[in-house]
Design a protein around this motif. Structure first.
Motif, PDB file in Angstrom:
ATOM      1  N   TYR A   8      71.435  52.573  30.378  1.00 47.64           N
ATOM      2  CA  TYR A   8      70.886  50.983  30.981  1.00 47.64           C
ATOM      3  C   TYR A   8      69.832  49.548  30.270  1.00 47.64           C
ATOM      4  N   GLU A   9      70.840  48.908  30.172  1.00 47.86           N
ATOM      5  CA  GLU A   9      70.479  47.930  28.825  1.00 47.86           C
ATOM      6  C   GLU A   9      70.940  46.670  29.828  1.00 47.86           C
ATOM      7  N   PRO A  10      70.338  45.491  30.577  1.00 44.20           N
ATOM      8  CA  PRO A  10      70.681  44.790  31.166  1.00 44.20           C
ATOM      9  C   PRO A  10      70.705  42.904  30.124  1.00 44.20           C
ATOM     10  N   PHE A  11      70.981  43.830  29.003  1.00 42.72           N
ATOM     11  CA  PHE A  11      71.380  42.308  28.188  1.00 42.72           C
ATOM     12  C   PHE A  11      71.049  43.055  26.451  1.00 42.72           C
ATOM     13  N   GLY A  12      70.344  43.272  26.110  1.00 40.15           N
ATOM     14  CA  GLY A  12      70.437  44.536  25.104  1.00 40.15           C
ATOM     15  C   GLY A  12      69.824  42.880  23.674  1.00 40.15           C
ATOM     16  N   LEU A  13      68.365  42.334  22.984  1.00 39.55           N
ATOM     17  CA  LEU A  13      68.128  41.179  22.741  1.00 39.55           C
ATOM     18  C   LEU A  13      68.878  42.569  21.327  1.00 39.55           C
ATOM     19  N   SER A  14      68.068  43.850  21.064  1.00 38.16           N
ATOM     20  CA  SER A  14      68.428  44.580  20.010  1.00 38.16           C
ATOM     21  C   SER A  14      69.131  44.442  19.305  1.00 38.16           C
ATOM     22  N   ALA A  15      70.454  44.476  19.857  1.00 41.27           N
ATOM     23  CA  ALA A  15      71.932  44.410  19.602  1.00 41.27           C
ATOM     24  C   ALA A  15      72.361  43.547  19.170  1.00 41.27           C
ATOM     25  N   LEU A  16      71.927  42.097  19.720  1.00 39.64           N
ATOM     26  CA  LEU A  16      72.355  40.777  19.154  1.00 39.64           C
ATOM     27  C   LEU A  16      71.791  40.804  17.444  1.00 39.64           C
ATOM     28  N   GLU A  17      70.313  40.550  17.451  1.00 33.94           N
ATOM     29  CA  GLU A  17      69.607  40.069  16.668  1.00 33.94           C
ATOM     30  C   GLU A  17      69.830  41.482  15.359  1.00 33.94           C
ATOM     31  N   ALA A  18      70.612  42.719  15.975  1.00 36.82           N
ATOM     32  CA  ALA A  18      71.629  43.505  14.442  1.00 36.82           C
ATOM     33  C   ALA A  18      73.156  43.063  14.602  1.00 36.82           C
ATOM     34  N   ALA A  19      73.242  42.543  15.254  1.00 33.97           N
ATOM     35  CA  ALA A  19      74.384  42.146  14.861  1.00 33.97           C
ATOM     36  C   ALA A  19      74.262  40.729  14.328  1.00 33.97           C
ATOM     37  N   LEU A  20      73.359  39.644  14.639  1.00 38.95           N
ATOM     38  CA  LEU A  20      72.593  38.456  13.387  1.00 38.95           C
ATOM     39  C   LEU A  20      72.672  38.649  12.144  1.00 38.95           C
ATOM     40  N   ALA A  21      72.044  39.978  11.929  1.00 38.70           N
ATOM     41  CA  ALA A  21      72.240  40.681  10.437  1.00 38.70           C
ATOM     42  C   ALA A  21      73.025  41.707   9.861  1.00 38.70           C
ATOM     43  N   GLY A  22      74.586  41.601  10.424  1.00 39.91           N
ATOM     44  CA  GLY A  22      75.235  41.599   9.820  1.00 39.91           C
ATOM     45  C   GLY A  22      75.478  43.439  10.142  1.00 39.91           C
ATOM     46  N   CYS A  23      74.767  43.988  11.164  1.00 36.31           N
ATOM     47  CA  CYS A  23      75.360  45.490  11.078  1.00 36.31           C
ATOM     48  C   CYS A  23      76.214  45.155  11.982  1.00 36.31           C
ATOM     49  N   ALA A  24      77.409  46.736  11.822  1.00 38.29           N
ATOM     50  CA  ALA A  24      78.514  46.920  12.794  1.00 38.29           C
ATOM     51  C   ALA A  24      77.453  47.448  13.828  1.00 38.29           C
ATOM     52  N   LEU A  25      77.970  47.671  15.066  1.00 40.26           N
ATOM     53  CA  LEU A  25      77.456  47.500  16.352  1.00 40.26           C
ATOM     54  C   LEU A  25      78.036  49.227  17.066  1.00 40.26           C
ATOM     55  N   VAL A  26      77.535  50.519  17.406  1.00 35.05           N
ATOM     56  CA  VAL A  26      77.723  51.229  18.158  1.00 35.05           C
ATOM     57  C   VAL A  26      77.068  51.417  18.928  1.00 35.05           C
ATOM     58  N   LEU A  27      78.016  50.702  20.603  1.00 35.20           N
ATOM     59  CA  LEU A  27      76.571  50.764  22.273  1.00 35.20           C
ATOM     60  C   LEU A  27      77.599  51.677  23.367  1.00 35.20           C
ATOM     61  N   GLY A  28      76.146  51.764  23.497  1.00 36.99           N
ATOM     62  CA  GLY A  28      76.602  52.657  24.846  1.00 36.99           C
ATOM     63  C   GLY A  28      77.331  51.988  25.784  1.00 36.99           C
ATOM     64  N   ASP A  29      78.218  52.678  26.609  1.00 36.87           N
ATOM     65  CA  ASP A  29      79.417  51.457  27.545  1.00 36.87           C
ATOM     66  C   ASP A  29      79.419  51.404  29.014  1.00 36.87           C
ATOM     67  N   ILE A  30      78.789  50.494  28.414  1.00 37.64           N
ATOM     68  CA  ILE A  30      78.041  49.834  30.401  1.00 37.64           C
ATOM     69  C   ILE A  30      78.336  48.736  30.099  1.00 37.64           C
ATOM     70  N   ALA A  31      78.311  48.126  31.974  1.00 45.23           N
ATOM     71  CA  ALA A  31      78.872  47.114  32.099  1.00 45.23           C
ATOM     72  C   ALA A  31      78.542  45.747  30.838  1.00 45.23           C
TER      73      ALA A  31
END
Length: 362
Positions: free
Chosen positions: A267-290
């Motif tokens: 459950y993650e209505p937005f996910g600021l941490s994923a956004l911050e990680a992406a800005l810093a050049g990380c590849a993302l592995v995320l839960g498959d949720i809407a």
């Protein structure tokens, strides 16, 4: 009418604080004074120091439990009176509520409510069942506040749809994505490790699944965030390197060094941490949720949240395939630039202006 003063409710427990301070900073740059009224646990010293650095920001704390906390509903009337008194004293042009239960009150200025998360949608996604009858008072509180608010906003369509279904109908609504400043999250020399972050006591973040498979991976897994629940208790994890709660500068360094950011969220209505990680050049592995699909489809690897084998396979695949990892990091960074702070601030300013002077009155 130009917006000159804004009252903004917040809490200091998780992402709402980060969002509120980001928004307040952007509004301050537009010459707008902001009163941040914090409910729940008081801000930590470093949070207060960050707020003090924002020009024109006034910080107040009310010792009232957050709506989702145990036995909180009976105290929300008193919390509402405290907030109303602040609004009468401050005389804002707009009241921006980042909680639900007071959207229906007779505010001295137009009000909106932002739906960041809720117990009802949390139970559906994390536990796979509706919230029990013990949450009925909470549900009624939210329905009254949300249905009575002139405007309801959510950071994703997925969250707006869930909130409308559980507590609607709403008088008006829209989606405004959260945003972060790219300059605050520069990429660094990437190291061979995986990072995750968040409220580790929250089952929604699903750090437990990541911890269970960490020993199967050739790279170490580092996890940043609070393990202590604000109402008591402590989450325990084995197999990962716990970094504790990091201040913003240390968190930015952690993102800069990590090659992969893993958030197998239920459950993650937005996910600021994923956004911050992406800005810093990380590849993302995320839960498959809407909600995460809505934001990152085509720019991340998605795994079923509770499928540890799939998570391990996805992470090993990126560890072993550097060109694919770099390409995913590039896509994530490009997508993240679209969720910037300036765009978020502009959308809110547009909405505030519409509330103060509706389009038909123009």
């Amino acid at each position: 009418m130009r917006i000159q003063r804004l009252m903004l409710s917040a809490d200091a427990v998780g992402g709402v604080w980060t969002y509120a301070l980001e928004l307040a900073t952007g509004l301050a740059e537009q010459g707008i004074e902001v009163l941040v009224a914090v409910l729940g646990p008081p801000p930590a010293p470093e949070q207060c120091a960050a707020a003090e650095r924002v020009a024109g920001l006034t910080l107040r704390h009310g010792d009232f439990p957050l709506e989702w906390m145990q036995d909180a509903v009976p105290e929300q009337a008193a919390a509402g009176e405290w907030l109303l008194a602040l609004a009468r004293e401050w005389k804002p042009d707009v009241v921006h509520l980042n909680h639900y239960g007071h959207g229906h009150l007779e505010w001295p200025a137009p009000a909106l409510v932002v739906a960041h998360s809720c117990v009802g949608s949390w139970f559906e996604c994390v536990r796979g069942e509706p919230a029990g009858p013990e949450w009925e008072g909470y549900r009624r509180l939210l329905a009254r506040g949300l249905q009575g608010a002139p405007m309801v906003i959510a950071p994703t369509q997925a969250m707006l749809d869930a909130t409308q279904r559980l507590y609607g109908p709403f008088r008006a609504s829209r989606v405004i994505h959260n945003g972060r400043r790219a300059a605050d999250f520069p990429a660094g020399d990437k190291a061979p490790h995986i990072l995750s972050a968040g409220r580790l006591w929250d089952e929604a973040k699903n750090v437990g699944t990541l911890a269970r498979i960490a020993g199967e991976l050739p790279w170490p897994v580092r996890v940043a965030g609070d393990t202590a629940h604000p109402e008591g208790g402590d989450a325990a994890f084995e197999g990962v390197h716990l970094l504790g709660r990091l201040d913003p500068a240390a968190m930015a360094r952690a993102y800069a060094q990590a090659s992969i950011y893993a958030l197998p969220a239920r459950y993650e209505p937005f996910g600021l941490s994923a956004l911050e990680a992406a800005l810093a050049g990380c590849a993302l592995v995320l839960g498959d949720i809407a909600s995460l699909r809505e934001l990152w489809n085509g720019a991340a690897v998605f795994v079923p949240p509770d499928d540890g084998a799939a998570l391990a396979q996805a992470l090993r695949g990126l560890i072993e395939d550097a060109p694919r990892r770099d390409e995913l990091a590039r896509r994530a960074h490009e997508r993240a630039l679209g969720y910037d702070s300036a765009r978020m601030v502009a959308r809110y300013l547009q909405t505030y202006s519409e509330l103060v002077r509706p389009p038909e009155a123009a």
